[in-house]
Design an enzyme around this catalytic site. Structure first.
Site, short mmCIF file in Angstrom:
data_model
loop_
_atom_site.label_atom_id
_atom_site.label_comp_id
_atom_site.label_asym_id
_atom_site.label_seq_id
_atom_site.Cartn_x
_atom_site.Cartn_y
_atom_site.Cartn_z
N ASN A 107 -16.31 -7.03 -5.19
CA ASN A 107 -16.35 -5.63 -5.59
C ASN A 107 -15.46 -5.33 -6.80
O ASN A 107 -15.90 -4.70 -7.76
CB ASN A 107 -15.94 -4.76 -4.39
CG ASN A 107 -15.84 -3.30 -4.76
OD1 ASN A 107 -14.75 -2.79 -5.03
ND2 ASN A 107 -16.96 -2.63 -4.81
N ASP A 157 -11.89 -4.02 2.00
CA ASP A 157 -11.05 -4.97 1.24
C ASP A 157 -11.88 -6.25 1.23
O ASP A 157 -13.11 -6.19 1.39
CB ASP A 157 -9.67 -5.15 1.92
CG ASP A 157 -8.65 -5.86 1.01
OD1 ASP A 157 -8.06 -5.20 0.15
OD2 ASP A 157 -8.47 -7.09 1.15
N THR A 159 -12.22 0.63 -8.04
CA THR A 159 -11.08 -0.28 -8.24
C THR A 159 -11.22 -1.01 -9.57
O THR A 159 -10.26 -1.09 -10.35
CB THR A 159 -10.96 -1.28 -7.08
OG1 THR A 159 -11.03 -0.55 -5.85
CG2 THR A 159 -9.65 -2.03 -7.14
N LYS A 195 -2.85 -0.92 6.57
CA LYS A 195 -3.79 -2.01 6.25
C LYS A 195 -4.23 -2.64 7.56
O LYS A 195 -3.52 -2.56 8.57
CB LYS A 195 -3.09 -3.07 5.40
CG LYS A 195 -4.04 -3.98 4.66
CD LYS A 195 -4.49 -3.34 3.35
CE LYS A 195 -5.61 -4.09 2.68
NZ LYS A 195 -5.86 -3.55 1.32
N GLN A 206 0.82 -1.22 0.00
CA GLN A 206 0.00 0.00 0.00
C GLN A 206 0.86 1.27 0.00
O GLN A 206 0.45 2.29 -0.56
CB GLN A 206 -0.92 -0.03 1.24
CG GLN A 206 -2.19 0.80 1.11
CD GLN A 206 -3.28 0.14 0.31
OE1 GLN A 206 -3.53 -1.06 0.44
NE2 GLN A 206 -3.96 0.89 -0.54
#
Ligand code: NDP
Ligand code: 2IT
Length: 444
Positions: free
Chosen positions: A239, A165, A208, A125, A110
């Site tokens: 997602n 996530d 995303t 995270k 990240q």
């Protein structure tokens, strides 16, 4: 022994058994070698030695009571990996496989991904080994409240801003936000991926998946190819996978297979996205149920077999290490000319090397899936302004960000002697911004 190898050896020694974390560090470190030849000041300042060590790793107990009045105990994590360029930012993963190694690999990646977005966000995270599958809404709420009771001590709009996530979507973010607000009596942008009614950004849900396709479209176009007419296989049906499908289809491609952890569905005429959204988003059921909605769609058990299907473009959008060297060889043999990582670290290092050596157009996760966190940063900006942009305004910004990431990665790859290699380009471009910020801020 090279400088990078020495740092790698020390990381191996200090983090025994953390296979995912070591894999993520290794993948980045060896691509950075050319940087240190040109920037000895980074070596003197110990940038690499510091960047591989999380600033903070918080591990906590999450007790909650299930619907049969039984006490359950899960483990919660938050890694605040690097705050040189902004507040820690990164998702929360709720999945039974979650452990310190997985959270650290995700937090490490990240740092560079967030840097590439060009926006002021550091790397973080978190998550838990809690499994939301099969739990009632009330159980999920109780878990989220217990999780946030502890997490609230460490996060805040200017400190650390979690998001979703795997296993964390709009429902979980809502429960987490509500509990933070109650505990702190503060209405702030402490989480992103919020509902539109209470401070969320339009297009964050899509970001995303859309961003992945904007990035891959740029990569394809620069190499004389396009999604138009391409056969595309997407793993996962969450997602990222769903909105990648939507954008591929808009650009004239055909998504012929999708999966979940049970297996995959295949349809030569193209997977019906409305059916997938109904089963996965609305009803939270298994992907095999899609076969009862669309007659031509077939289900096959075993999720990794999805890569046996002949395709032009492969988009792994489920989880880490989905594609190993054996699968990579199969994809190349079947004529696949592009691979875009929607998931984090879905390809092993050997698989990535194989794709690059075989001239497959490869979009690495840190660049290709950065659209989600970039749009989270746009959500933070809108929250700070107490304002919201239209879907189109956010979408245009997202597209520009993905094109910029592509350009930055291409330029860095060329400058450091690896023209066309997006892995090297993304790692170096992401690293340099953070390294410069760390250099300017002294040894902290
Ligand atoms: P979701 O929870 O919405 O969907 C995850 C999908 O992947 C599900 O279909 C799930 O199947 C499948 N999956 C998860 N774990 C496994 C496993 N161990 N083996 C096989 N299949 C699995 O998550 P997202 O779509 O948000 O995330 C997918 C990937 O994208 C992750 O790697 C995540 O880190 C990454 N990512 C997500 C971003 C975001 O904004 N959401 C941003 C950038 C990256 P099942 O239901 O059977 O578990
Ligand atoms: O891996 C990721 O970039 C995410 N899960 C999104 C993180 C975020 O803060 O939006």
């Amino acid at each position: 022994m090279s400088y990078v190898q020495k740092v790698m050896d020390s990381v191996i020694q200090k983090n025994p058994g953390e296979t995912e974390f070591l894999q993520a560090v290794k993948e980045v470190l060896f691509t950075l070698e050319p940087v240190f030849d040109q920037h000895p000041e980074y070596v003197r300042a110990g940038i690499l030695e510091r960047i591989v060590e999380p600033e903070r790793l918080i591990i906590f107990r999450v007790p909650w009571i299930d619907d049969s009045d039984t006490v359950q105990v899960n483990r919660g994590f938050r890694v605040q990996f690097n705050g040189a360029i902004g507040p820690y930012k990164g998702g929360l993963r709720f999945h039974p496989s979650v452990n310190a190694s997985i959270i650290k690999f995700l937090g490490f990646e990240q740092i560079f991904k967030n840097s590439l977005t060009g926006l002021p966000i550091g790397g973080g995270k978190g998550g838990s080994d809690f499994d939301p599958k099969g739990k009632s809404d009330i159980e999920v709420m109780r878990f989220c409240q217990s999780f946030m009771t502890e997490l609230s001590k460490y996060v805040g709009a200017d400190i650390d801003v979690p998001a979703g996530d795997i296993g964390v979507g709009a429902r979980e973010i809502g429960y987490l936000f509500g509990w933070y607000k109650k505990l702190k009596n503060s209405y702030e942008g402490v989480l992103t991926g919020k509902g539109i009614e209470y401070g969320g950004s339009l297009a964050r849900t899509e970001a995303t998946g859309y961003g992945l396709i904007y990035f891959m479209d740029e990569l394809l176009k620069s190499n004389g190819k396009s999604f138009n007419g391409a056969k595309v296989v997407i793993s996962g049906s969450g997602n990222v996978a769903i909105y990648a499908h939507q954008k591929v289809t808009e650009l004239g491609g055909k998504v012929i297979a999708m999966s979940d952890s049970d297996g995959f569905i295949y349809d030569a005429d193209g997977i019906d996205l409305a059916a997938v959204k109904k089963i996965k988003e609305t009803e939270r059921k298994r992907i095999k149920e899609c076969t009862s909605i669309v007659g031509s769609t077939k289900f096959y058990e075993g999720c990794t077999n999805i890569w046996d299907i002949k395709c032009d473009v492969a988009l792994p959008c489920a989880t880490q290490n989905e594609i190993d060297i054996v699968i990579a060889k199969k994809l190349v043999e079947n004529g696949c000319f592009a691979v875009g990582e929607g998931a984090n670290m879905p390809c092993s290092i050997e698989a990535i090397d194989y794709f690059i050596n075989n001239k497959v157009l490869f979009g690495p996760a840190k660049a290709a899936n950065a659209g989600g966190v970039a749009t989270s940063a746009l959500e933070m900006a809108q929250n700070s302004m107490r304002y919201s942009w239209s879907f189109e305004e956010v979408d245009i910004r997202l597209k520009n960000i993905m094109v910029n990431i592509y350009n930055k990665a291409s330029e860095a790859a060329k400058k450091y002697g690896h023209e066309g290699n997006m892995v090297v380009g993304a790692n170096i471009a992401g690293f340099i911004k953070v390294a410069e910020a760390m250099l300017a801020q002294g040894v902290v």
